[in-house]
Motif scaffolding. Structure first.
Motif, mmCIF file in Angstrom:
data_model
loop_
_atom_site.group_PDB
_atom_site.id
_atom_site.type_symbol
_atom_site.label_atom_id
_atom_site.label_comp_id
_atom_site.label_asym_id
_atom_site.label_seq_id
_atom_site.Cartn_x
_atom_site.Cartn_y
_atom_site.Cartn_z
ATOM 1 N N VAL A 153 -5.431 -89.723 -68.561
ATOM 2 C CA VAL A 153 -4.971 -90.508 -67.421
ATOM 3 C C VAL A 153 -5.264 -91.976 -67.691
ATOM 4 C CG1 VAL A 153 -5.233 -90.954 -64.951
ATOM 5 C CG2 VAL A 153 -5.437 -88.617 -65.819
ATOM 6 N N VAL A 154 -4.306 -92.832 -67.380
ATOM 7 C CA VAL A 154 -4.518 -94.276 -67.428
ATOM 8 C C VAL A 154 -4.771 -94.762 -66.007
ATOM 9 C CG1 VAL A 154 -3.469 -96.519 -67.935
ATOM 10 C CG2 VAL A 154 -3.106 -94.584 -69.486
ATOM 11 N N ILE B 203 0.314 -95.883 -71.496
ATOM 12 C CA ILE B 203 0.708 -95.023 -70.380
ATOM 13 C C ILE B 203 1.639 -93.912 -70.857
ATOM 14 C CG2 ILE B 203 2.054 -94.950 -68.238
ATOM 15 C CD1 ILE B 203 0.978 -97.820 -67.690
ATOM 16 N N ALA B 204 2.604 -94.267 -71.695
ATOM 17 C CA ALA B 204 3.545 -93.265 -72.211
ATOM 18 C C ALA B 204 2.824 -92.225 -73.049
ATOM 19 C CB ALA B 204 4.640 -93.954 -73.024
ATOM 20 N N SER B 205 1.827 -92.669 -73.818
ATOM 21 C CA SER B 205 1.080 -91.735 -74.643
ATOM 22 C C SER B 205 0.249 -90.782 -73.795
ATOM 23 C CB SER B 205 0.167 -92.509 -75.601
ATOM 24 O OG SER B 205 -0.644 -91.630 -76.358
ATOM 25 N N ALA B 206 -0.368 -91.314 -72.726
ATOM 26 C CA ALA B 206 -1.212 -90.478 -71.871
ATOM 27 C C ALA B 206 -0.382 -89.560 -70.989
ATOM 28 C CB ALA B 206 -2.108 -91.359 -71.007
ATOM 29 N N GLY B 207 0.734 -90.080 -70.460
ATOM 30 C CA GLY B 207 1.610 -89.273 -69.609
ATOM 31 C C GLY B 207 1.252 -89.268 -68.148
ATOM 32 N N ALA B 208 0.195 -89.999 -67.767
ATOM 33 C CA ALA B 208 -0.205 -90.047 -66.356
ATOM 34 C C ALA B 208 -0.893 -91.370 -66.089
ATOM 35 C CB ALA B 208 -1.142 -88.897 -66.019
ATOM 36 N N VAL B 209 -0.597 -91.968 -64.940
ATOM 37 C CA VAL B 209 -1.191 -93.255 -64.585
ATOM 38 C C VAL B 209 -1.432 -93.299 -63.079
ATOM 39 C CG1 VAL B 209 1.093 -94.352 -64.404
ATOM 40 C CG2 VAL B 209 -0.937 -95.784 -64.689
ATOM 41 N N LEU B 210 -2.567 -93.845 -62.704
ATOM 42 C CA LEU B 210 -2.851 -94.081 -61.286
ATOM 43 C C LEU B 210 -3.159 -95.560 -61.111
ATOM 44 C CD1 LEU B 210 -6.213 -94.408 -60.561
ATOM 45 C CD2 LEU B 210 -6.150 -92.054 -61.398
ATOM 46 N N THR B 211 -2.719 -96.108 -59.982
ATOM 47 C CA THR B 211 -2.878 -97.548 -59.774
ATOM 48 C C THR B 211 -2.864 -97.875 -58.291
ATOM 49 O OG1 THR B 211 -2.010 -99.742 -60.367
ATOM 50 C CG2 THR B 211 -0.400 -98.007 -59.927
ATOM 51 N N ASN B 212 -3.528 -98.965 -57.937
ATOM 52 C CA ASN B 212 -3.385 -99.516 -56.590
ATOM 53 C C ASN B 212 -2.806 -100.922 -56.655
ATOM 54 O OD1 ASN B 212 -5.628 -100.803 -57.655
ATOM 55 N ND2 ASN B 212 -6.900 -100.572 -55.820
ATOM 56 N N LEU B 213 -2.176 -101.239 -57.789
ATOM 57 C CA LEU B 213 -1.499 -102.516 -57.941
ATOM 58 C C LEU B 213 -0.030 -102.376 -57.533
ATOM 59 C CD1 LEU B 213 -2.922 -103.718 -61.378
ATOM 60 C CD2 LEU B 213 -3.845 -104.076 -59.079
ATOM 61 N N PRO B 214 0.628 -103.464 -57.176
ATOM 62 C CA PRO B 214 2.057 -103.393 -56.841
ATOM 63 C C PRO B 214 2.856 -102.821 -57.999
ATOM 64 C CG PRO B 214 1.134 -105.498 -56.152
ATOM 65 C CD PRO B 214 0.084 -104.831 -56.972
ATOM 66 N N ALA B 215 3.634 -101.806 -57.744
ATOM 67 C CA ALA B 215 4.376 -101.117 -58.808
ATOM 68 C C ALA B 215 5.764 -101.716 -58.942
ATOM 69 C CB ALA B 215 4.443 -99.625 -58.525
ATOM 70 N N LEU C 116 8.905 -97.235 -66.406
ATOM 71 C CA LEU C 116 7.960 -96.522 -67.269
ATOM 72 C C LEU C 116 8.509 -95.153 -67.669
ATOM 73 C CD1 LEU C 116 4.602 -97.309 -65.416
ATOM 74 C CD2 LEU C 116 5.312 -98.195 -67.653
ATOM 75 N N ARG C 117 9.246 -94.531 -66.776
ATOM 76 C CA ARG C 117 9.782 -93.197 -67.035
ATOM 77 C C ARG C 117 10.823 -93.206 -68.154
ATOM 78 N NH1 ARG C 117 13.783 -90.282 -64.244
ATOM 79 N NH2 ARG C 117 13.485 -88.007 -64.339
ATOM 80 N N GLN C 118 11.369 -94.362 -68.430
ATOM 81 C CA GLN C 118 12.294 -94.452 -69.560
ATOM 82 C C GLN C 118 11.580 -94.190 -70.879
ATOM 83 O OE1 GLN C 118 14.287 -98.241 -69.347
ATOM 84 N NE2 GLN C 118 15.089 -97.870 -67.285
ATOM 85 N N ARG C 119 10.285 -94.470 -70.905
ATOM 86 C CA ARG C 119 9.498 -94.206 -72.113
ATOM 87 C C ARG C 119 9.003 -92.769 -72.169
ATOM 88 N NH1 ARG C 119 6.708 -97.793 -74.953
ATOM 89 N NH2 ARG C 119 6.229 -95.885 -76.108
ATOM 90 N N ARG C 120 8.785 -92.176 -70.992
ATOM 91 C CA ARG C 120 8.321 -90.782 -70.967
ATOM 92 C C ARG C 120 8.865 -90.111 -69.716
ATOM 93 N NH1 ARG C 120 2.664 -88.037 -72.770
ATOM 94 N NH2 ARG C 120 3.033 -86.008 -71.800
ATOM 95 N N GLU C 121 9.795 -89.202 -69.925
ATOM 96 C CA GLU C 121 10.536 -88.624 -68.809
ATOM 97 C C GLU C 121 9.650 -87.813 -67.868
ATOM 98 O OE1 GLU C 121 14.557 -85.888 -68.085
ATOM 99 O OE2 GLU C 121 13.964 -86.537 -70.101
ATOM 100 N N ASP C 122 8.588 -87.182 -68.396
ATOM 101 C CA ASP C 122 7.743 -86.331 -67.555
ATOM 102 C C ASP C 122 6.513 -87.084 -67.048
ATOM 103 O OD1 ASP C 122 6.281 -86.555 -69.881
ATOM 104 O OD2 ASP C 122 5.756 -84.426 -70.001
ATOM 105 N N LEU C 123 6.623 -88.405 -66.917
ATOM 106 C CA LEU C 123 5.496 -89.229 -66.499
ATOM 107 C C LEU C 123 5.055 -88.889 -65.071
ATOM 108 C CD1 LEU C 123 3.620 -91.693 -67.111
ATOM 109 C CD2 LEU C 123 5.351 -93.093 -65.951
ATOM 110 N N ILE C 124 3.740 -88.810 -64.895
ATOM 111 C CA ILE C 124 3.129 -88.700 -63.575
ATOM 112 C C ILE C 124 2.558 -90.067 -63.214
ATOM 113 C CG2 ILE C 124 1.219 -87.712 -62.257
ATOM 114 C CD1 ILE C 124 1.493 -85.207 -64.045
ATOM 115 N N MET C 125 2.887 -90.543 -62.019
ATOM 116 C CA MET C 125 2.360 -91.828 -61.559
ATOM 117 C C MET C 125 1.964 -91.701 -60.094
ATOM 118 S SD MET C 125 4.134 -95.603 -61.596
ATOM 119 C CE MET C 125 3.150 -97.081 -61.318
#
Length: 385
Positions: free
Chosen positions: A10-11, A86-98, A107-116
């Motif tokens: 997770v990032v 983020i693409a390598s990890a496949g998951a990211v959590l943030t409280n910054l403006p997305a 970001l999903r363009q780099r990894r289609e199964d991304l969890i955010m």
């Protein structure tokens, strides 16, 4: 990494309490959590409390067990490196403006199964923090003993949100393993508050009765509980919820007969929680002299021997110096050598799995210490692809 979440990556791109706590919760259970900060650290890197040298105890306490990457997130190069991680990890959590480079669809363009997972202040995207959310919750108007609202110093909604974030990330990971699909999850801090107020029945109570609770000090609503001043100037909290606890309180204090007189006198049923709550002021008056004639330690020992629920009020220094639960005698704690702080005791996750505790606490990283290693491992992974 060991623990039930070993293999999960997770990032975390965050600041303050909720999101860092979520990341640390996952790290304590074995996930590899990579915190990415801007050069010099995010806004919380120097947050109080601090050591005499200015090192943040706060930051090091909320980032134990993570890896630290430091990037110039204002630059295209830094944003690209963060995107690669983020693409390598496949998951990211943030409280910054997305938005911009941190936009989910981008970001999903780099990894289609991304969890955010994104933490918001309010569900409409407007900002909010724990203490402004708590002010609106209604709890501040119940806390205390007078008409002035009192904000709880415990960042309750940040802590609760942090655990919701961890739960959301794990739910999305489980779904991805079943379906192969990632997803974007949003959580609003104010919704965490509203859900809790609703789940505890406060919203329905107002809807059905039209009334709002007033402040009741340290009394326990709907049952019997109260704080008492002892002869040495300390305070003790006593709670008797069940009938057996109520009986033991009378027996321990030797006041069973006097307490029993309250019911007929006030025409209340002391065998019910509601009855004891209604008679709380009379019960307090009967019990108060017993506590006033004893020290806090004497009262606590007597009540503890009778299996009466009790707890002495203590400050942080007393908790650390005198409470045996806050020591390495408790398996929760491990002594670690924390860079910037020195030797401290730190808690692991309080969860125990099949009799096996979660992995022992490990130090927070020095800011940016893992930058080259993480970027290098991402580059090697991309080369193999």
């Amino acid at each position: 990494m060991s623990g039930p979440l070993a293999g999960m990556r997770v990032v975390e791109i965050s600041a303050f309490v909720a999101a860092p706590l979520a990341g640390m919760t996952l790290a304590q259970l074995g996930a590899e959590v990579i915190r990415i900060d801007p050069i010099g650290g995010n806004i919380d890197y120097h947050r109080w409390p601090v050591t005499p040298e200015g090192d943040s105890i706060y930051w090091r306490s909320l980032n134990r067990g993570k890896r630290s990457v430091e990037l110039d997130l204002r630059s295209a190069e830094g944003q690209q490196s963060a995107t690669d991680i983020i693409a390598s990890a496949g998951a990211v959590l943030t409280n910054l403006p997305a938005h911009g480079w941190l936009d989910y669809d981008r970001l999903r363009q780099r990894r289609e199964d991304l969890i955010m997972l994104r933490l918001l202040g309010n569900s409409d995207g407007s900002p909010a923090v724990d203490y402004t959310v708590n002010a609106a919750s209604g709890f501040a108007s119940v806390t205390g003993t007078d008409d002035a609202p009192v904000n709880n110093v415990v960042p309750t909604w940040d802590v609760t949100a942090g655990l919701y974030i961890a739960t959301g990330m794990l739910s999305a990971e489980l779904s991805r393993r079943e379906t192969g699909r990632g997803q974007e999850i949003t959580l609003a801090l104010s919704d965490v508050m509203l859900a809790t107020v609703g789940n505890l029945g406060y919203i329905a109570e107002v809807s059905l009765t039209g009334a709002s609770r007033g402040s009741i000090g340290n009394a326990v609503y709907g049952a019997y509980g109260q704080s008492f001043r002892t002869g040495d100037g300390r305070s003790l909290m006593v709670v008797a919820i069940s009938n057996s606890q109520w009986r033991r309180l009378g027996e321990a204090t030797g006041l069973s007969d006097k307490l029993a007189m309250i019911g007929p006198m006030l025409d209340v049923d002391l065998s019910t929680e509601g009855g004891r709550y209604e008679a709380r002021e009379a019960i307090d008056a009967v019990l108060r002299p017993w506590f006033a004639s004893r020290t806090a330690d004497e009262a606590a020992v007597t009540l503890q021997e009778a299996d009466v629920l009790q707890g002495k009020f203590q400050n942080f220094a007393e908790l650390v110096a005198k409470d045996p639960r806050c020591s390495v005698a408790n398996p929760l704690f491990t002594e670690i050598d924390q860079p910037g702080l020195g030797a401290i005791i730190a808690p692991r996750s309080p969860l125990t799995f099949g009799g096996t505790p979660a992995p022992s606490a490990s130090p927070a990283p020095e800011l940016g210490v893992d930058t080259d290693d993480v970027i290098g491992s991402v580059g090697e992974s991309q080369s193999r692809e």
